[in-house]
Design an enzyme around this catalytic site. Structure first.
Site, PDB file in Angstrom:
ATOM      1  N   ARG A   1      34.229  38.568  25.719  1.00 11.83           N
ATOM      2  CA  ARG A   1      35.079  39.570  26.375  1.00 11.83           C
ATOM      3  C   ARG A   1      36.458  38.956  26.655  1.00 11.83           C
ATOM      4  O   ARG A   1      36.562  37.921  27.314  1.00 11.83           O
ATOM      5  CB  ARG A   1      34.410  40.001  27.684  1.00 11.83           C
ATOM      6  CG  ARG A   1      35.263  40.840  28.608  1.00 11.83           C
ATOM      7  CD  ARG A   1      35.365  42.256  28.124  1.00 11.83           C
ATOM      8  NE  ARG A   1      36.035  43.100  29.112  1.00 11.83           N
ATOM      9  CZ  ARG A   1      36.472  44.315  28.864  1.00 11.83           C
ATOM     10  NH1 ARG A   1      36.336  44.841  27.650  1.00 11.83           N
ATOM     11  NH2 ARG A   1      37.042  45.030  29.821  1.00 11.83           N
TER      12      ARG A   1
ATOM     13  N   GLN B   1      38.865  30.698  35.917  1.00 13.53           N
ATOM     14  CA  GLN B   1      37.998  29.884  36.784  1.00 13.53           C
ATOM     15  C   GLN B   1      37.077  30.741  37.647  1.00 13.53           C
ATOM     16  O   GLN B   1      35.925  30.361  37.914  1.00 13.53           O
ATOM     17  CB  GLN B   1      38.868  28.991  37.675  1.00 13.53           C
ATOM     18  CG  GLN B   1      38.119  27.789  38.230  1.00 13.53           C
ATOM     19  CD  GLN B   1      37.688  26.835  37.119  1.00 13.53           C
ATOM     20  OE1 GLN B   1      38.499  26.425  36.306  1.00 13.53           O
ATOM     21  NE2 GLN B   1      36.411  26.513  37.083  1.00 13.53           N
TER      22      GLN B   1
ATOM     23  N   GLU C   1       0.707  33.238  45.782  1.00 10.26           N
ATOM     24  CA  GLU C   1       1.800  34.190  45.520  1.00 10.26           C
ATOM     25  C   GLU C   1       3.145  33.550  45.808  1.00 10.26           C
ATOM     26  O   GLU C   1       4.072  33.671  45.002  1.00 10.26           O
ATOM     27  CB  GLU C   1       1.633  35.444  46.395  1.00 10.26           C
ATOM     28  CG  GLU C   1       0.783  36.499  45.743  1.00 10.26           C
ATOM     29  CD  GLU C   1       1.064  37.898  46.277  1.00 10.26           C
ATOM     30  OE1 GLU C   1       0.240  38.762  46.000  1.00 10.26           O
ATOM     31  OE2 GLU C   1       2.097  38.123  46.938  1.00 10.26           O
TER      32      GLU C   1
END
Lengths: 380, 87
Positions: free
Chosen positions: A270, A281, A244
């Site tokens: 956008r 930045q 796991e």
């Protein structure tokens, strides 16, 4: 160290992503809201071969090595937005199927593996209790021998797949023995008298993966349903946890890749203050950090899977689980932030990844336990 | 010979400065000397020291109950490797 990928492995990862995109996300927003598990998606995964992938071919599985299985789960995580479904798949594969392959008798393998692989049966293991989480072997569920049966009594909590499970690998303590040598594991069918799902649990994330509390009230289990010898519970649990830790977050690699691509695309399109937000930045740095986390996590998981195949990956598995879980949360937060208010809206699906990621530092050993393992392996 | 190496490792790396008497018959699991993490560390040590792969199904009380049991297990693995090498 050599875990360069073959063309076949790359093709399998891509095929899993294509399969997942087409079939697994149906009604996801509503299922997430309602905490609904998709049995259709589960069966589709079985038809594709997910549940049987790491099981040897002679037992009806796909016979894939662990690294190949990790790659397929990564592809699944990339194509499928339903992280809960992937979590449920992982719970069955690593905590029930592989222990059965390693520790089960031929009769046990024949009784359960074909159904689990075909998606007709659902299973998981049950270790955690109200009073024992990280300290798993302090469990209070008791088992006592009664002629050719074992009688199990106790409560298990936070059990993934519990409400839908057909068979559960239950860990219980022999009262007269120490906690490390006195734990045994039993295959308990959920229609056994005395077995009940007592409480369904609502979660913050992974909501399409059902979870519940289980009660075992003097469940009589035939001797042939004990997995491994008496006292082998710790070995079975450790074996399951090792796999796991190495592999359960392979799907998160795919999810992080998807997040990264979505964020790059959004940051290029956008526009604010007359230019794409990716030109600022502060936004570009977040994208760079997401890439860095993803690549480091990918290498750690591939390394842990590869080392596990060679025989031992205790520290590598703990490092992979620890780093990837914390990276997934950090990148999910960055993804929400880059998308602004839209990322915080449920309709975006971006906040769902964050809710799903939060659990990853808790299940399969918390981050704190992974650090204990790592520092212990370093001699502290 | 392996019993001395195992006893020294457990004394040095696991028991350390705790006041625990250790001999070849001391019940390591029953006494809580080997918890789950200590067992993982010991398995890694055995694999590196003796050049064997300890399978998950072999990490059971029968093989890790005491220094003597561990030594017996390591010796049996060596015998098995020798037989495999001879065929």
């Amino acid at each position: 160290m050599d875990f360069s990928l073959s063309e076949e492995q790359r093709d399998l990862r891509a095929a899993a992503a294509d399969f997942a995109r087409g079939e697994l996300d149906r009604d996801l927003e509503a299922r997430d809201a309602d905490s609904t598990f998709s049995r259709d998606a589960w069966r589709a995964c079985a038809r594709f071969g997910i549940q049987g992938l790491p099981i040897p071919k002679e037992l009806g599985g796909g016979g894939a090595d662990i690294l190949t299985t990790v790659l397929v789960m990564e592809g699944l995580g990339y194509g499928c937005h339903d992280n809960g479904l992937i979590f449920s798949l992982n719970a069955q594969m690593w905590s029930l199927e592989l222990p059965l392959v390693k520790f089960g008798t031929d009769a046990q393998k024949q009784a359960y593996l074909p159904g689990l692989i075909a998606g007709e049966l659902i299973g998981v293991h049950a270790v955690t209790e109200p009073e024992s989480g990280s300290d798993a072997f302090s469990m209070r569920t008791r088992v006592e021998r009664d002629n050719d049966c074992y009688v199990i009594t106790g409560t298990k909590q936070y059990i993934t797949n519990a409400p839908i499970a057909d068979v559960v690998l239950v860990f219980a303590a022999h009262p007269d023995r120490s906690k490390t040598a006195g734990i045994s594991a039993f295959l308990v069918e959920t229609d056994t008298p005395g077995f009940s799902v007592s409480r369904h649990l609502e979660k913050m994330g992974l909501r399409t993966s059902p979870m519940a509390e289980l009660v075992l009230d003097e469940c009589r289990i035939p001797e042939q349903n004990r997995v491994g010898p008496e006292g082998a519970g710790m070995a079975i649990f450790n074996s399951a946890m090792a796999w796991e830790r190495s592999c359960i977050l392979a799907g998160a690699l795919g999810a992080m890749q998807r997040q990264l691509e979505t964020c790059v695309e959004y940051a290029r399109e956008r526009r604010q203050f007359g230019q794409p937000i990716g030109k600022f930045q502060a936004v570009a740095d977040k994208v760079a950090d997401m890439y860095l986390r993803l690549e480091a996590a990918r290498l750690l998981i591939y390394q842990a899977a590869w080392l596990g195949q060679q025989g031992s990956a205790v520290a590598a598995a703990a490092a992979a689980k620890l780093f990837t879980s914390e990276a997934w949360i950090a990148s999910s937060l960055d993804a929400v932030q880059i998308h602004g208010a839209y990322g915080y809206m449920r309709e975006s699906g971006i906040e769902r990844d964050l809710r799903d990621a939060v659990a990853s530092t808790i299940y399969s050993g918390t981050s704190e336990i992974q650090r204990v393992i790592l520092s212990g392996m370093l001699g502290l | 010979m392996s019993d001395g190496i195992i006893r020294n490792y457990i004394s040095r790396e696991i028991i350390r400065d705790r006041a625990v008497a250790l001999d070849n018959e001391t019940p390591l699991l029953e006494e809580g000397i080997l918890d789950s993490l200590a067992l993982l560390r010991l398995v890694v040590f055995i694999q590196e020291q003796f050049g064997i792969v300890v399978e998950d199904v072999e990490i059971v009380p029968e093989n890790f109950a005491s220094v003597e049991a561990i030594s017996r297990y390591i010796d049996s693995r060596g015998d098995r490797a020798s037989r495999l090498g001879a065929t």
